[in-house]
Design an enzyme around this catalytic site. Structure first.
Site, PDB file in Angstrom:
ATOM      1  CG  HIS A  67      -2.020   0.972   1.198  1.00 26.97           C
ATOM      2  ND1 HIS A  67      -1.842   2.335   1.215  1.00 26.97           N
ATOM      3  CD2 HIS A  67      -3.378   0.774   1.148  1.00 26.97           C
ATOM      4  CE1 HIS A  67      -3.013   2.929   1.179  1.00 26.97           C
ATOM      5  NE2 HIS A  67      -3.973   2.003   1.139  1.00 26.97           N
ATOM      6  CB  THR A 139     -17.711  21.956 -50.973  1.00 27.00           C
ATOM      7  OG1 THR A 139     -18.193  22.053 -52.309  1.00 27.00           O
ATOM      8  CG2 THR A 139     -17.720  23.342 -50.335  1.00 27.00           C
ATOM      9  CG  HIS A 140     -18.689  17.454 -51.671  1.00 27.60           C
ATOM     10  ND1 HIS A 140     -19.321  16.531 -50.853  1.00 27.60           N
ATOM     11  CD2 HIS A 140     -19.517  18.532 -51.732  1.00 27.60           C
ATOM     12  CE1 HIS A 140     -20.489  17.028 -50.471  1.00 27.60           C
ATOM     13  NE2 HIS A 140     -20.625  18.237 -50.974  1.00 27.60           N
ATOM     14  CB  SER A 262      15.119   5.590 -46.718  1.00 32.24           C
ATOM     15  OG  SER A 262      14.139   4.677 -47.228  1.00 32.24           O
ATOM     16  CE  LYS A 267       7.250  11.432 -51.706  1.00 28.43           C
ATOM     17  NZ  LYS A 267       7.015  10.160 -51.036  1.00 28.43           N
ATOM     18  CD  GLU A 274       2.216  12.055 -43.674  1.00 31.88           C
ATOM     19  OE1 GLU A 274       1.790  11.979 -44.841  1.00 31.88           O
ATOM     20  OE2 GLU A 274       3.332  11.609 -43.326  1.00 31.88           O
TER      21      GLU A 274
END
Length: 432
Positions: A67, A139-140, A262, A267, A274
């Site tokens: 305890h 939109t969409h 890598s 890129k 993210e």
């Protein structure tokens, strides 16, 4: 919390050393409160004031007691003489544990609120700086009409502002002292003890509890954090969508020496957004846990205790980390004005369809809305298929013969879409 997402300011608050120091502070305040009520002799306070946390000794005792609070109080009791009898007088374990935890939450909330205010400052700056820049609204995922880029940042500013207000409400709910005894009925206590401790710790008082602070209070705070995480992911998603190669209107900053892949040297990925999106999902995952913790047996059980030891340090670390990373991402955001304008131009003015529709309806009593709508829809289709300006397509239709060429041209002023932005900014930023 794993070291990758640990925030030093938060980690310091939730260390065992700091937690047990707050336990000790609470125990001392309780004794002082009893002394103020003339239960504990003033002469005994000097010895009690010398108490220190001896964590190694406490852990040894806990091996026997199983305890932690009993081990804690016995560790303290070994340091002094007969005065030790005043330690933990009239209180139960969770009077110490919940009060201390609520205090750690309070200190962590201060950091969260400051980070939110830092984010507000960045968003306001971006909004004002980009007020006059038109960007294609979607939109969409499809072109709608141009809108102010500044309005996007102002929208996020307004939402973060609402999240701050929700946090303020949740802080009032959770930043409380709970010193009410074993059943929460103060049978072995005086209410004045709780009030004394609350004043010392600059916290509120839990007006009614059981042996524990009721976990609906904690659930409210965690739900606010979950809501806030949804806002962070919303912003992150927008950045990710804009950074796509086929859009390329906004992008995260890319520092010298940074690598995006890598295997593919070309890129440049929206890794911060993210990262924030993933952490936001992690934060929201705690909401269900917090709600389930409210369902304790009778006056208490400890089914909440184990997961809270993990949940609170982790959620505060993750949230502050995500807020700081979001702020840094926005401060280094790259705005591709050339690409923004290119997308507006390549739409061949089809986004004026509603403007022309509304004008004709308002000024030509001989046509119905359906007639005008169908005609303009056909014209926009021709415009996009043939890559012809909508103005030229419309000029070949009799439906517009009632207006002059000069008046017709005024219908295609792009600043029309920005005409209310300044007024909106006044409302959002409380400008006069």
């Amino acid at each position: 919390m794993i070291s990758r997402y640990a925030v030093a300011d938060i980690e310091k608050i939730w260390t065992d050393e700091n937690k047990y120091q707050v336990w000790l502070d609470v125990e001392k305040y309780i004794v002082e409160a009893w002394a103020s009520l003339k239960v504990v002799p003033q002469k005994d306070l000097a010895a009690l004031s010398q108490l220190k946390v001896d964590l190694p000794r406490m852990l040894v005792i806990e091996q026997e007691t199983k305890h932690d609070v009993v081990a804690f109080t016995r560790m303290l009791g070994e340091q002094i003489g007969h005065e030790s009898k005043w330690i933990h007088l009239g209180v139960t374990s969770t009077d110490i544990v919940d009060t201390a935890q609520n205090f750690l939450i309070k200190n962590s909330n201060v950091i969260v609120e400051q980070e939110l205010k830092n984010l507000l400052k960045t968003l306001k700056s971006l909004a004002l700086k980009n007020e006059k820049i038109l960007i294609m609204g979607r939109t969409h995922g499809m072109y709608g009409e141009p809108t102010s880029l500044g309005l996007k940042f102002a929208l996020w500013y307004e939402e973060i502002n609402r999240q701050i207000k929700r946090l303020e409400l949740a802080r009032k709910d959770i930043e409380l002292v709970k010193i009410s005894g074993s059943m929460g009925n103060y049978a072995n206590l005086e209410l004045a003890v709780e009030s004394f401790v609350a004043k010392k710790m600059k916290m509120g008082v839990d007006s009614l509890s059981t042996q524990v602070t009721q976990r609906d209070r904690h659930a409210f705070l965690i739900s606010v954090f979950g809501n806030l995480a949804s806002t962070l992911e919303k912003i992150a998603t927008e950045i990710r969508l804009f950074q796509r190669s086929d859009v390329n209107e906004l992008a995260e900053g890319f520092s010298a020496g940074q690598k995006g892949s890598s295997s593919m040297p070309h890129k440049k990925n929206p890794i911060s957004s993210e990262n924030i999106a993933g952490l936001s999902r992690f934060i929201r995952a705690f909401t269900n846990l917090a709600f389930e913790n409210n369902n304790l047996w009778h006056e208490r059980d400890i089914s909440h205790s184990s997961n809270e030891r993990i949940m609170f340090p982790d959620i505060f670390n993750t949230l502050v980390y995500a807020l700081r990373r979001m702020n840094d991402t926005l401060q280094n955001l790259q705005i591709n004005k050339v690409q923004i304008q290119k997308h507006i131009d390549e739409a061949h003015n089809i986004y004026f369809s509603q403007r022309v529709l509304t004008y004709i309806i308002m000024h030509n009593a001989l046509v119905t809305r359906e007639e005008v709508y169908d005609l303009i829809q056909k014209c926009t289709t021709i415009s996009m298929v043939e890559k012809t300006d909508l103005k030229e397509v419309l000029l070949n239709n009799d439906i517009l013969n009632f207006i002059s060429k000069q008046e017709f041209d005024t219908l295609f002023d792009k600043q029309f879409f920005n005409r209310q932005t300044k007024q909106i900014f006044k409302r959002v930023f409380n400008q006069k």
